[in-house]
Design an enzyme around this catalytic site. Structure first.
Site, PDB file in Angstrom:
ATOM      1  N   CYS A 228      56.163 -38.180   2.992  1.00  0.00           N
ATOM      2  CA  CYS A 228      55.416 -38.289   1.729  1.00  0.00           C
ATOM      3  C   CYS A 228      55.393 -36.956   1.002  1.00  0.00           C
ATOM      4  CB  CYS A 228      54.005 -38.785   2.002  1.00  0.00           C
ATOM      5  SG  CYS A 228      52.970 -37.601   2.879  1.00  0.00           S
TER       6      CYS A 228
ATOM      7  N   CYS B 297      49.915 -22.010   5.783  1.00  0.00           N
ATOM      8  CA  CYS B 297      48.733 -21.210   5.496  1.00  0.00           C
ATOM      9  C   CYS B 297      47.488 -22.075   5.366  1.00  0.00           C
ATOM     10  CB  CYS B 297      48.925 -20.380   4.223  1.00  0.00           C
ATOM     11  SG  CYS B 297      48.959 -21.360   2.697  1.00  0.00           S
TER      12      CYS B 297
END
Length: 539
Positions: A495, A502
């Protein structure tokens, strides 16, 4: 104290008298046995003469053509030579007695040295606490002669660290179970007083807990041999700690017998405190136990450097020179340099941190120790890999100079820059901890001394050549840049909801942020072609 010293002196005198009496008895018994052996030898000789005379007298009675094959046997040849056996026993007993006397004398000297050391430390602390004025007036008159009958060690607290290990090792073609014990006795200030390393007999029938209890017995006996009366015992095995504190009873009868022996030894101390210690605090005594194991799996052999020791590597099963074996810091498992080199290189190629190859062991291989078998360049890569894993993605900073590109954390480089620039935090200037040159943390270029970041970007609207090439490639491949950490991401399948390393979440189509696991844009969440492509690739 005086009564104790007097009693100790009397006890020593009694022991010496007993030793003298024992020596006299042994000398007399040896003399009597030697006389008996001489007499027995004389009787044998007389018997031989009589038999020869009888044999000579009987020869004329036989036919000249006939011959007799007669073998004469003395009475002593018809049985054991008990006198010689008894003499050998006395010699062996005498040797054992001398070794025991030498051992006792060595222990006595060691105890005396220990008492003297403790006495000197206590007297030095007493002197340090004397007021300066009093010392100036009476310092020359301070004296406290040392007396060998003093028992300073009995009044001090000592720390006894113990560790017992059993391990399956390999000696050439044979797998063996070996065990070792490590003992370290330290004073109250943790200064080493005595260290021991011993092998464990019968290790093939021992569990780890049994080895731990054996180590406790060795440690307490060592403390008692030094006349220590106040000790704190440190163990790092929780089950062993439960046994010696009586909080848990062992199920095995043999282990229960050893735990009872520990209980009896505890009662011989005036103050005994068991303590559970962390593994890191026991590394030195762990190494002693491991050294005791290694001493049992090495054998003397001819090496390239002459005579030396060899042992079998548990990975390649080759007999290796002991000097070419690598010891993993922390667990002290040993493998040859060649196997460790391959193991660490494979881990580096797979972007993983190298740990000990021993099954079930999670001890990390330290970077400094790898210099023994790795190239300097690989050691540097390993160091960078470990540093990279220790810094959060959002905290990572790279030097802007291409020939350096050192990895740093934002806090690390800021603190380093503050030593030479007070306004570093506001200006954005940073000093690289490796090449020591300044760069801009916002613009990611060498530091623009005479202009602000806004002025620099206005005068340099186009990125550097390297960045321009990366941006062109990213546009062509439809890659996305995380707006938080600036890392470039490629969607291989699945998707369009992207979670950067991060932690920032965004839409791959337009780059809009996702909040609370929900999109802030109206872009489609997935494309059927990506889902099907991803599924096929997995198949």
């Amino acid at each position: 104290m005086e009564n104790h010293s007097r009693d100790k002196g009397k006890a020593t005198q009694t022991i010496n008298e007993d030793n003298d009496d024992l020596k006299s008895v042994l000398t007399l018994q040896r003399h009597l046995l030697m006389e008996a052996k001489t007499l027995d030898s004389d009787l044998d000789f007389a018997f031989q003469l009589q038999m020869q005379e009888a044999f000579s007298a009987s020869l004329p009675l036989h036919h000249p053509s006939s011959s007799l094959d007669v073998t004469l046997s003395s009475p002593s040849d018809m049985g054991f030579d008990y006198v010689t056996l008894m003499l050998q026993d006395i010699e062996r007993f005498e040797m054992e007695r001398k070794e025991r006397e030498e051992s006792d004398e060595e222990k006595r000297r060691f105890r005396n040295d220990l008492n003297r050391s403790i006495y000197d430390q206590n007297f030095a602390r007493y002197i340090m606490n004397v007021p300066e004025q009093e010392w100036n007036n009476y310092g020359d008159n301070y004296e406290r002669p040392y007396d060998e009958n003093m028992v300073e060690a009995q009044n001090e607290g000592f720390r006894v660290y113990v560790k017992g290990l059993v391990s399956e090792e390999r000696i050439r073609e044979m797998k063996v179970m070996v065990g070792g014990v490590g003992v370290a006795i330290c004073d109250f200030w943790n200064n080493l007083v005595l260290e021991l390393r011993k092998k464990l007999d019968g290790a093939e029938f021992m569990t780890g807990e049994m080895a731990g209890v054996e180590a406790v017995i060795h440690g307490l006996n060592a403390a008692l041999s030094l006349d220590l009366k106040r000790v704190t015992l440190f163990v790092d095995d929780f089950l062993v700690y439960q046994f010696i504190t009586g909080r848990q009873q062992p199920r095995q009868s043999k282990l229960g017998t050893k735990v009872n022996e520990v209980s009896l030894l505890q009662k011989r101390f005036t103050d005994f405190q068991p303590s559970f210690a962390a593994r890191n605090d026991m590394s030195f005594v762990f190494k002693l136990a491991r050294d005791a194991i290694v001493s049992q799996i090495t054998w003397p052999a001819e090496t390239s450097n002459g005579k030396g020791l060899k042992e079998t590597c548990m990975i390649c099963f080759e007999d290796i020179d002991a000097t070419q074996m690598f010891t993993v810091d922390g667990c002290f498992h040993r493998y040859c340099f060649s196997c460790m080199k391959q193991h660490v290189e494979v881990k580096l190629l797979n972007s993983m941190v190298a740990s000990c190859p021993h099954e079930g062991c999670k001890t990390e291989v330290t970077i400094d120790s790898c210099g023994k078998f790795l190239d300097a360049k690989l050691v540097e890569i390993m160091s960078n890999r470990k540093k990279e894993a220790s810094i959060a993605v959002s905290e990572k900073v790279y030097c802007a100079f291409p020939r350096c590109s050192a990895l740093m954390s934002k806090s690390e480089v800021l603190q380093y820059t503050r030593t030479v620039m007070l306004v570093a935090e506001k200006s954005g200037a940073r000093k690289c901890v490796k090449c020591h040159r300044f760069f801009c943390i916002y613009c990611k270029v060498p530091w623009h001394f005479d202009m602000t970041c806004i002025d620099y970007k206005r005068l340099n609207p186009h990125p550097a050549r390297e960045y321009a090439m990366l941006n062109t490639l990213a546009t062509k491949k439809q890659w996305r840049e995380c707006i938080k950490c600036k890392h470039v991401i490629e969607l291989a399948g699945g998707c369009y909801h992207i979670t950067c390393r991060c932690g920032f979440e965004f839409c791959y189509t337009c780059g809009a942020e996702w909040r609370n696991k929900k999109p802030t844009c109206s872009c489609p969440i997935w494309d059927e072609r990506n889902i099907i492509h991803n599924r096929r690739r997995r198949q």
